[in-house]
Design a protein around this motif. Structure first.
Motif, mmCIF file in Angstrom:
data_model
loop_
_atom_site.group_PDB
_atom_site.id
_atom_site.type_symbol
_atom_site.label_atom_id
_atom_site.label_comp_id
_atom_site.label_asym_id
_atom_site.label_seq_id
_atom_site.Cartn_x
_atom_site.Cartn_y
_atom_site.Cartn_z
ATOM 1 N N SER A 25 0.849 -1.183 0.000
ATOM 2 C CA SER A 25 0.000 0.000 0.000
ATOM 3 C C SER A 25 0.888 1.236 0.000
ATOM 4 O O SER A 25 1.964 1.232 0.601
ATOM 5 N N THR A 26 0.433 2.285 -0.674
ATOM 6 C CA THR A 26 1.222 3.511 -0.788
ATOM 7 C C THR A 26 0.346 4.714 -0.471
ATOM 8 O O THR A 26 -0.657 4.955 -1.138
ATOM 9 N N LEU A 27 0.733 5.448 0.560
ATOM 10 C CA LEU A 27 0.060 6.695 0.922
ATOM 11 C C LEU A 27 0.898 7.842 0.365
ATOM 12 O O LEU A 27 2.009 8.098 0.827
ATOM 13 N N THR A 28 0.365 8.522 -0.648
ATOM 14 C CA THR A 28 1.088 9.583 -1.341
ATOM 15 C C THR A 28 0.481 10.932 -0.982
ATOM 16 O O THR A 28 -0.724 11.137 -1.137
ATOM 17 N N TRP A 29 1.321 11.856 -0.532
ATOM 18 C CA TRP A 29 0.856 13.214 -0.224
ATOM 19 C C TRP A 29 0.983 14.079 -1.472
ATOM 20 O O TRP A 29 2.031 14.077 -2.121
ATOM 21 N N GLN A 30 -0.093 14.782 -1.807
ATOM 22 C CA GLN A 30 -0.174 15.529 -3.048
ATOM 23 C C GLN A 30 -0.702 16.937 -2.793
ATOM 24 O O GLN A 30 -1.344 17.193 -1.773
ATOM 25 N N ALA A 31 -0.447 17.833 -3.754
ATOM 26 C CA ALA A 31 -0.929 19.213 -3.663
ATOM 27 C C ALA A 31 -1.633 19.592 -4.953
ATOM 28 O O ALA A 31 -1.275 19.119 -6.039
ATOM 29 N N TRP A 58 -3.204 0.794 -3.560
ATOM 30 C CA TRP A 58 -2.603 -0.463 -3.178
ATOM 31 C C TRP A 58 -2.610 -1.424 -4.355
ATOM 32 O O TRP A 58 -3.397 -1.291 -5.290
ATOM 33 N N THR A 59 -1.686 -2.380 -4.316
ATOM 34 C CA THR A 59 -1.579 -3.365 -5.393
ATOM 35 C C THR A 59 -2.746 -4.347 -5.297
ATOM 36 O O THR A 59 -3.302 -4.559 -4.209
ATOM 37 N N PRO A 60 -3.131 -4.961 -6.427
ATOM 38 C CA PRO A 60 -4.283 -5.872 -6.419
ATOM 39 C C PRO A 60 -4.156 -7.011 -5.411
ATOM 40 O O PRO A 60 -5.161 -7.423 -4.802
ATOM 41 N N ASP A 61 -2.930 -7.514 -5.204
ATOM 42 C CA ASP A 61 -2.779 -8.629 -4.271
ATOM 43 C C ASP A 61 -2.870 -8.194 -2.815
ATOM 44 O O ASP A 61 -2.975 -9.039 -1.914
ATOM 45 N N ALA A 62 -2.861 -6.877 -2.544
ATOM 46 C CA ALA A 62 -2.980 -6.388 -1.173
ATOM 47 C C ALA A 62 -4.402 -6.512 -0.650
ATOM 48 O O ALA A 62 -4.616 -6.590 0.566
ATOM 49 N N GLY A 63 -5.372 -6.493 -1.542
ATOM 50 C CA GLY A 63 -6.751 -6.621 -1.106
ATOM 51 C C GLY A 63 -7.704 -5.890 -2.031
ATOM 52 O O GLY A 63 -7.281 -5.153 -2.931
ATOM 53 N N ALA A 64 -8.987 -6.090 -1.785
ATOM 54 C CA ALA A 64 -10.017 -5.479 -2.620
ATOM 55 C C ALA A 64 -10.642 -4.261 -1.972
ATOM 56 O O ALA A 64 -11.033 -3.311 -2.649
ATOM 57 N N VAL A 65 -10.742 -4.259 -0.632
ATOM 58 C CA VAL A 65 -11.451 -3.194 0.083
ATOM 59 C C VAL A 65 -10.612 -2.749 1.276
ATOM 60 O O VAL A 65 -10.113 -3.578 2.054
#
Length: 233
Positions: free
Chosen positions: A24-30, A60-67
């Motif tokens: 999973s990737t939490l990206t901070w954006q502006a 998140w990548t597909p193998d990380a989960g659906a929900v």
């Protein structure tokens, strides 16, 4: 919400977590244009544009989960000056209703921390005792969102015009323990909770002069001393 539902949803995550696959990737954006476009990694803001939007965007990548299921983190804006400010902190539904809390921005030196209002501790590497809480109902609850990517948090950032860099990032509470990093259900019908590897991509904000002002300064740098007039005769 029925008490039994809350009990199930808030049960010990470690007892539910069986898999550890994916990322999973939490990206901070502006966004400098009111949310029409978003920039990651580095954004340059002219000092005349004092306010703009910031968000935490989870994918998140597909193998990380659906929900998406849950996470807890502190958001930190570091390198700020005394006139910088954070306003209009926002969490989307169903998190506001299912995990109600008051989020506040508190200054600690040059760091502004966005956190639960009950957490008055300075910024730490493990996130403190509370944090921004995002928790979904059971996967088959009608309030549960299946959005992917998913908005974690947004706010308005105001700088005071001081040139230089600020950084927006976050830390998961408990130093990445299973009750804080992003967790996911494997299918839209639920199943054993998965704990993928967690990545946080910070956002660097660079406040710069207006182009005209920068050009004028550059031009001045190339202006040499006045030439002495040569006399004849």
């Amino acid at each position: 919400m029925a008490p039994w539902l809350a009990t199930i949803a808030l049960c010990t995550v470690s007892s539910l977590t069986l898999a550890q696959v994916g990322t999973s990737t939490l990206t901070w954006q502006a966004s400098l244009d009111g949310g029409t476009t978003w920039q990651s990694n580095l954004v340059e803001v002219e000092r005349s544009q004092r306010t703009f939007q910031v968000r935490g965007w989870l994918d998140w990548t597909p193998d990380a989960g659906a929900v998406f299921f849950t996470t807890t983190f502190d958001c930190l804006v570091s390198g700020t000056t005394s006139g910088d400010d954070v306003r209009s902190i926002f969490r989307r539904e169903p998190f506001v209703s299912f995990a109600p809390q008051t989020l506040v921005a508190t200054r600690f030196g040059d760091v502004i921390k966005i956190d639960d209002g009950r957490d008055t501790t300075p910024p730490t590497t493990w996130g403190g005792p509370y944090g921004v809480r995002l928790l979904q109902p059971l996967v088959n609850d009608p309030r549960t969102t299946r959005d992917k990517p998913l908005l974690m948090l947004s706010f308005e950032f105001e700088h005071d015009g001081t040139l230089g860099s600020r950084r927006v990032s976050s830390v998961y509470n408990g130093s990445g323990t299973r009750d804080s990093v992003p967790l996911f259900w494997p299918t839209v019908n639920g199943g054993p909770v998965n704990e993928p590897a967690s990545i946080v991509v910070p956002l660097d904000i660079r406040v710069i002069p207006a182009p005209a002002a920068a050009g004028a300064l550059l031009g001045m740098a190339f202006v040499g001393p006045p030439r002495r007039q040569r006399r004849f005769g």
